[in-house]
Design an enzyme around this catalytic site. Sequence first.
Site, mmCIF file in Angstrom:
data_model
loop_
_atom_site.group_PDB
_atom_site.id
_atom_site.type_symbol
_atom_site.label_atom_id
_atom_site.label_comp_id
_atom_site.label_asym_id
_atom_site.label_seq_id
_atom_site.Cartn_x
_atom_site.Cartn_y
_atom_site.Cartn_z
ATOM 1 N N GLN A 96 -4.183 -4.843 7.361
ATOM 2 C CA GLN A 96 -5.199 -5.791 6.895
ATOM 3 C C GLN A 96 -5.140 -7.121 7.639
ATOM 4 O O GLN A 96 -5.954 -8.014 7.369
ATOM 5 C CB GLN A 96 -5.034 -6.053 5.391
ATOM 6 C CG GLN A 96 -5.257 -4.824 4.524
ATOM 7 C CD GLN A 96 -6.691 -4.304 4.579
ATOM 8 O OE1 GLN A 96 -7.611 -4.990 5.018
ATOM 9 N NE2 GLN A 96 -6.884 -3.069 4.155
ATOM 10 N N LYS A 138 -10.054 -0.077 11.018
ATOM 11 C CA LYS A 138 -10.242 -1.293 10.227
ATOM 12 C C LYS A 138 -10.573 -2.497 11.103
ATOM 13 O O LYS A 138 -10.621 -3.635 10.645
ATOM 14 C CB LYS A 138 -8.983 -1.589 9.405
ATOM 15 C CG LYS A 138 -8.716 -0.543 8.308
ATOM 16 C CD LYS A 138 -7.558 -0.956 7.441
ATOM 17 C CE LYS A 138 -7.022 0.166 6.580
ATOM 18 N NZ LYS A 138 -7.883 0.559 5.479
ATOM 19 N N ASP A 196 3.454 -4.228 8.154
ATOM 20 C CA ASP A 196 2.245 -3.432 7.980
ATOM 21 C C ASP A 196 1.069 -4.375 8.269
ATOM 22 O O ASP A 196 0.736 -5.234 7.458
ATOM 23 C CB ASP A 196 2.195 -2.890 6.544
ATOM 24 C CG ASP A 196 0.872 -2.187 6.242
ATOM 25 O OD1 ASP A 196 -0.066 -2.264 7.065
ATOM 26 O OD2 ASP A 196 0.778 -1.566 5.171
ATOM 27 N N HIS A 222 0.874 -1.172 0.000
ATOM 28 C CA HIS A 222 0.000 0.000 0.000
ATOM 29 C C HIS A 222 0.916 1.228 0.000
ATOM 30 O O HIS A 222 2.028 1.171 0.519
ATOM 31 C CB HIS A 222 -0.823 -0.064 1.292
ATOM 32 C CG HIS A 222 -1.881 0.985 1.439
ATOM 33 N ND1 HIS A 222 -1.599 2.273 1.787
ATOM 34 C CD2 HIS A 222 -3.231 0.923 1.313
ATOM 35 C CE1 HIS A 222 -2.734 2.969 1.878
ATOM 36 N NE2 HIS A 222 -3.743 2.165 1.581
ATOM 37 N N CYS A 275 -4.930 2.544 -3.444
ATOM 38 C CA CYS A 275 -3.681 3.098 -2.870
ATOM 39 C C CYS A 275 -2.504 2.156 -3.097
ATOM 40 O O CYS A 275 -1.676 1.965 -2.198
ATOM 41 C CB CYS A 275 -3.834 3.396 -1.381
ATOM 42 S SG CYS A 275 -5.051 4.661 -1.056
HETATM 43 N N1 PLP Z 1 -1.552 -0.607 4.735
HETATM 44 C C1 PLP Z 1 -2.509 -1.344 4.185
HETATM 45 C C2 PLP Z 1 -2.195 -2.751 3.743
HETATM 46 C C3 PLP Z 1 -3.787 -0.811 4.028
HETATM 47 O O1 PLP Z 1 -4.753 -1.561 3.472
HETATM 48 C C4 PLP Z 1 -4.046 0.499 4.467
HETATM 49 C C5 PLP Z 1 -5.379 1.106 4.282
HETATM 50 O O2 PLP Z 1 -6.183 0.659 3.497
HETATM 51 C C6 PLP Z 1 -3.010 1.218 5.044
HETATM 52 C C7 PLP Z 1 -1.776 0.639 5.170
HETATM 53 C C8 PLP Z 1 -3.214 2.615 5.532
HETATM 54 O O3 PLP Z 1 -4.073 2.649 6.623
HETATM 55 P P1 PLP Z 1 -4.603 4.013 7.233
HETATM 56 O O4 PLP Z 1 -5.187 4.792 6.076
HETATM 57 O O5 PLP Z 1 -5.611 3.608 8.231
HETATM 58 O O6 PLP Z 1 -3.425 4.715 7.823
#
Ligand code: PLP
Length: 420
Positions: free
Chosen positions: A218, A241, A215, A138, A379
């Site tokens: 998810q 999430k 990260d 992401h 993203c």
């Molecule tokens: N990393 C992953 C794999 C994501 O799916 C997301 C958001 O969809 C993020 C990071 C970023 O999360 P946030 O926008 O809550 O900071």
Amino acid sequence: MDLHDPHAELRAAQDKVHRLRADFPILNRPLTYGGKARTLVYLDNANTTQKPQIVLDTLMGYYQNSNANVARAIHSLGEESTRIFEGARDRVKTFLNAAHREEIIFTKGTTEAINLVALTFCDGLSAGDEILLTEMEHHANLVPWQMAAARYGLTLKFIPFDDNGVLQIEKLPELWTDRIRLVAVTAMSNVLGTINPLAEIIAFAHARNVPVLVDGAQAVPHQKIDVQELDCDFLAFSSHKMCGPTGFGVLYGKKDLLEKLPPYQGGGNMIRSVWLETFDTNVIPYKFEAGTPHMEGAAGLAAAIDYLETVGLDWIHRYEQLLLAYTMEKLVLVPGVTVYGNAPGKGGIISFLVNGIHAHDLSEYLDRKGVAVRAGHHCAHPLARRLGVVSTARASFYFYNTIEDADAFVEAVREAVDKL
Ligand code: PLP
């Protein structure tokens, strides 16, 4: 249970799912499209999840009963608010099985947590040092490293994935150099649904004395993660999430590493003493928590964790896999559907396209039927380019999705193929 029914376990779980759905007011709200009543089929959970009543009550209760700034006021309400805030830190510590409460840093989400590490960790690196990422990240686990690379003269390297969306960790030895200083990898892809082999990646990196950031945006909401067992060095995730409030999240980091990092942002709380020209840095976790924090966010996340643990994270993981298998079985029968990401054991995410129909048109059509999916690049521009697409539609499950939701989704896709 009918032992000849391949979906018997999924069907047997529906009573529990229907009971859980009653905890989420939004799932029962009326919707109308073109004057027609619809039931909300919410399949955009990878984007953000819905909130159970207990989390909503906790947020309201915080403001009604306990609101005061933390760690500053010497009065009963301030102490109560601080107890709630620091209690949430203890709750997250036990949730992750972290060794120390100071290893839990509150941030505004995964994005801020990764930015924090990218800026502070890379500050100690030299030009020519390398950060190893994957091609399925992401933007939140890519752009902060690009910014750090530009600032400190670092090189970024990437583990590729194959056509099924499986990370090619067999390429690790050939990608590895003695300039790699950190590995940053997603636990689960938000587009492909791939669940990456973290234990193997971490073992490989640790054998070479290199720390690993995970990260967990998810993964943490959908499966049990024990940071000591996993042995990751950093883990980032977002409250929104996982049934918690928006604008709040967590960075877990191993104590000895966090202690070595410089502070992230300057301001109140992150200092011990300040003079006109300089300051003394506070201890962890406060060193990384400048300014008034998101107090009710912490309270809400603690309530969400209590809720998820009552539901059962192992059960959530199993249930989503059953629902995914059921949905995939039906979706692949719709003519012209291409699914992106077919890694074995993947999580409850289906990114797909239907011949010739733009993902936005598809999701707009589904929306008219009450089915909420996301369309776009999610993203992850480089990942989309690697797949050779501009955008995809994405359905993503949580434990409150039912067989009826899956059926409504597949039926709406089938209709879209006929009508568009
Ligand atoms: N990393 C992953 C794999 C994501 O799916 C997301 C958001 O969809 C993020 C990071 C970023 O999360 P946030 O926008 O809550 O900071």
